[in-house]
Enzyme design. Structure first.
Site, mmCIF file in Angstrom:
data_model
loop_
_atom_site.group_PDB
_atom_site.id
_atom_site.type_symbol
_atom_site.label_atom_id
_atom_site.label_comp_id
_atom_site.label_asym_id
_atom_site.label_seq_id
_atom_site.Cartn_x
_atom_site.Cartn_y
_atom_site.Cartn_z
ATOM 1 N N VAL A 12 50.297 37.612 5.299
ATOM 2 C CA VAL A 12 49.128 36.576 5.227
ATOM 3 C C VAL A 12 47.938 37.391 4.698
ATOM 4 O O VAL A 12 47.394 38.521 5.077
ATOM 5 C CB VAL A 12 48.748 36.356 6.792
ATOM 6 C CG1 VAL A 12 47.686 35.511 6.920
ATOM 7 C CG2 VAL A 12 49.916 35.779 7.548
ATOM 8 N N ASP A 58 41.766 45.007 -2.325
ATOM 9 C CA ASP A 58 41.215 44.087 -3.226
ATOM 10 C C ASP A 58 42.532 43.769 -4.038
ATOM 11 O O ASP A 58 42.981 44.287 -4.895
ATOM 12 C CB ASP A 58 40.095 44.718 -4.171
ATOM 13 C CG ASP A 58 39.473 43.649 -4.796
ATOM 14 O OD1 ASP A 58 39.849 42.588 -4.916
ATOM 15 O OD2 ASP A 58 38.284 44.199 -5.605
ATOM 16 N N ARG A 120 54.937 35.743 -7.508
ATOM 17 C CA ARG A 120 55.719 36.479 -8.379
ATOM 18 C C ARG A 120 56.570 37.646 -7.791
ATOM 19 O O ARG A 120 57.686 37.963 -8.111
ATOM 20 C CB ARG A 120 54.912 36.927 -9.846
ATOM 21 C CG ARG A 120 55.794 37.491 -10.828
ATOM 22 C CD ARG A 120 55.077 37.716 -11.988
ATOM 23 N NE ARG A 120 53.991 38.836 -11.871
ATOM 24 C CZ ARG A 120 53.069 39.034 -12.817
ATOM 25 N NH1 ARG A 120 52.942 38.319 -13.851
ATOM 26 N NH2 ARG A 120 52.048 39.902 -12.313
ATOM 27 N N SER A 138 44.246 25.930 -0.739
ATOM 28 C CA SER A 138 43.375 25.278 -1.613
ATOM 29 C C SER A 138 42.294 24.659 -0.906
ATOM 30 O O SER A 138 41.635 25.598 0.010
ATOM 31 C CB SER A 138 44.164 24.165 -2.452
ATOM 32 O OG SER A 138 43.080 23.672 -3.472
ATOM 33 N N TYR A 152 34.943 27.635 -8.391
ATOM 34 C CA TYR A 152 35.794 27.376 -7.226
ATOM 35 C C TYR A 152 36.555 26.130 -7.455
ATOM 36 O O TYR A 152 37.758 26.320 -7.132
ATOM 37 C CB TYR A 152 34.816 27.191 -6.016
ATOM 38 C CG TYR A 152 35.478 27.050 -4.658
ATOM 39 C CD1 TYR A 152 35.904 28.251 -3.996
ATOM 40 C CD2 TYR A 152 35.642 26.083 -3.993
ATOM 41 C CE1 TYR A 152 36.688 28.204 -2.994
ATOM 42 C CE2 TYR A 152 36.422 25.922 -2.766
ATOM 43 C CZ TYR A 152 36.851 27.206 -2.052
ATOM 44 O OH TYR A 152 37.591 26.841 -1.152
ATOM 45 N N LYS A 156 40.690 25.965 -7.658
ATOM 46 C CA LYS A 156 41.597 25.407 -6.413
ATOM 47 C C LYS A 156 42.354 24.446 -7.263
ATOM 48 O O LYS A 156 43.481 24.036 -6.439
ATOM 49 C CB LYS A 156 40.715 24.766 -5.352
ATOM 50 C CG LYS A 156 39.832 25.958 -4.451
ATOM 51 C CD LYS A 156 41.124 27.048 -3.931
ATOM 52 C CE LYS A 156 40.478 27.848 -2.800
ATOM 53 N NZ LYS A 156 41.181 28.608 -2.132
ATOM 54 N N VAL A 185 35.098 23.787 7.098
ATOM 55 C CA VAL A 185 35.615 24.697 8.256
ATOM 56 C C VAL A 185 34.595 25.825 8.670
ATOM 57 O O VAL A 185 33.948 26.372 7.781
ATOM 58 C CB VAL A 185 36.917 25.345 7.800
ATOM 59 C CG1 VAL A 185 37.259 26.240 9.157
ATOM 60 C CG2 VAL A 185 38.017 24.181 7.532
#
Length: 258
Positions: A12, A58, A120, A138, A152, A156, A185
């Site tokens: 995650v 990162d 990948r 997305s 952005y 997306k 959100v």
């Protein structure tokens, strides 16, 4: 009672806050073993869970991606059952004539290139086990030109195309790839930015759309929480959605209808 993700190994990204952390917590609740990734330090709320491991890195740095996958395979006995690409960065609402190189490069690196490279890296393991589940985060901006800045928005949109290609290409290996597109959100993705850097002229063109989105709400309406989006991710990762592959699922209180 067994959870719907019992004993699955899941990477995650963005796990230190917002939707990523909420999803990591939900996956653990459902019995998964979770390898969390974020540029921020490990959240205290997850430090005591013995099914949770964490890497602070990162994702714009390619060696970080290789390290994440190899470490996950080592810690969890050579398995990766699912990948949730949730980490994301916002732009400053710049349009094509004002976007900075730094905004463009960072959005593409984190929102599009990192998910590609992580997919990948995990696909060979998933193919070997004839099972895999990838969920990419997305946004409303992934299906609209009137929700964010150009960097952005492009990142997306690109993630949706990437996900559809993966879904089609690897369906024969029992690997699913779906996309979640949240609306507004309550996370820190915008509140952590400097408003003085916004392209306010471009932002003003979006405000009427946002006004329509947030009008006509039922009494007691509150902004969507990360935990609500997380439950959608859990559903898509579970066998309850076994026939859903290549889908783009809006979680936006009907924003996608306009």
């Amino acid at each position: 009672m067994m959870g719907v993700l019992e004993d699955q190994v899941i990477i995650v990204t963005g796990a230190a806050s917002g939707i990523g952390m909420a999803t990591a917590i939900a996956a653990l609740r459902e019995g998964a073993r979770v390898f969390g990734v974020d540029i921020a330090p490990q959240p205290a709320t997850l430090k005591e869970n013995n099914k949770f491991r964490y890497a602070q890195c990162d994702l714009a740095v390619e060696s970080s991606i290789d390290s994440v996958v190899s470490n996950c395979l080592e810690v969890f006995e050579g398995r990766i059952d699912a990948l949730f690409n949730i980490a994301g960065v916002m732009d400053h609402h710049g349009s094509v004539d004002t976007v900075t190189d730094s905004d463009w490069d960072r959005c593409i690196a984190i929102n599009l290139t990192a998910p590609l490279k992580l997919m990948r890296a995990v696909i060979p393991t998933m193919r070997a086990h004839k099972r895999g589940n990838i969920i990419n985060m997305s946004s409303r901006a992934g299906v609209s030109g009137a929700a964010a800045g150009v960097a952005y928005t492009a990142s997306k949109h690109g993630l949706i195309g990437l996900s559809k290609n993966v879904a089609w290409r690897f369906k024969g290996d029992n690997i699913r790839c779906n996309v979640v597109c949240p609306g507004g959100v309550a996370t820190g993705i915008i509140s952590n930015m400097d408003p003085s850097q916004f392209d306010h002229e471009a932002l003003d063109t979006i405000k009427p759309i946002l006004g329509a989105v947030y009008s006509n709400r039922p009494e007691g309406y509150t902004q969507m929480l990360p935990e609500e989006v997380a439950e959608t991710v859990i559903f898509l990762a579970s066998d309850q959605s076994a026939r859903i592959n290549g889908a783009v699922l809006p979680v936006d209180d009907a924003w996608s209808t306009i």
